[in-house]
Design a protein around this motif. Structure first.
Motif, PDB file in Angstrom:
ATOM      1  N   GLU A  90      32.904  16.457  22.720  1.00  0.00           N
ATOM      2  CA  GLU A  90      33.768  15.279  22.572  1.00  0.00           C
ATOM      3  C   GLU A  90      33.186  14.083  23.318  1.00  0.00           C
ATOM      4  O   GLU A  90      33.222  12.962  22.828  1.00  0.00           O
ATOM      5  N   LYS A  94      32.567  10.594  21.770  1.00  0.00           N
ATOM      6  CA  LYS A  94      33.516   9.540  22.130  1.00  0.00           C
ATOM      7  C   LYS A  94      33.241   8.870  23.468  1.00  0.00           C
ATOM      8  O   LYS A  94      33.885   7.880  23.802  1.00  0.00           O
ATOM      9  N   GLU A  97      32.559   5.022  23.795  1.00  0.00           N
ATOM     10  CA  GLU A  97      33.781   4.240  23.565  1.00  0.00           C
ATOM     11  C   GLU A  97      34.721   4.346  24.764  1.00  0.00           C
ATOM     12  O   GLU A  97      35.329   3.352  25.173  1.00  0.00           O
TER      13      GLU A  97
END
Length: 127
Positions: A90, A94, A97
């Motif tokens: 993850e 991600k 961001e």
């Protein structure tokens, strides 16, 4: 017992994504505050994303494997290893961001992209 002490320090990395994210952000905020107030000599922002990947690869996941091998947490050891590996995946997807949002939230210095040299014309002047 050494593995238990190590695991207690990084337990958030072996739990659900939202737990990991919560404690990762708190650590970032604490280190950024220390930097801004002169108690730390390095801005944590550059390299935070890459640092987390390295932390998972070189510390968290090997530790979770050791905990599984020694069986200290029984069947939960599989769960901890799975969460660590999933959080790493993850973060790879991600994390940039997430870091960008933390920079905005905590008014951190923006991460500057690498400088690009300008092409020079025949006379040596910049375009």
């Amino acid at each position: 017992i050494e593995h238990l002490i190590q695991a207690s320090d990084v337990a958030h990395t072996m739990q659900h994504w939202h737990i990991y994210q919560k404690w990762n952000e708190r650590l970032y905020a604490e280190m950024l505050n220390a930097y801004k107030t002169g108690r730390w000599d390095r801005d944590p922002t550059p390299g935070w994303y890459e640092g987390e990947l390295g932390f998972f690869d070189n510390y968290v996941i090997p530790l979770a494997r050791k905990l599984k091998d020694c069986g200290v947490f029984g069947v939960s050891s599989d769960e901890y290893l799975n969460y660590a590996m999933e959080n790493r995946r993850e973060w790879a997807k991600k994390g940039q961001e997430v870091v960008s949002k933390m920079i905005d939230k905590y008014d951190a210095p923006k991460i500057k992209p690498p400088a690009v040299e300008e092409e020079k014309g025949d006379a040596g002047s910049s375009k």
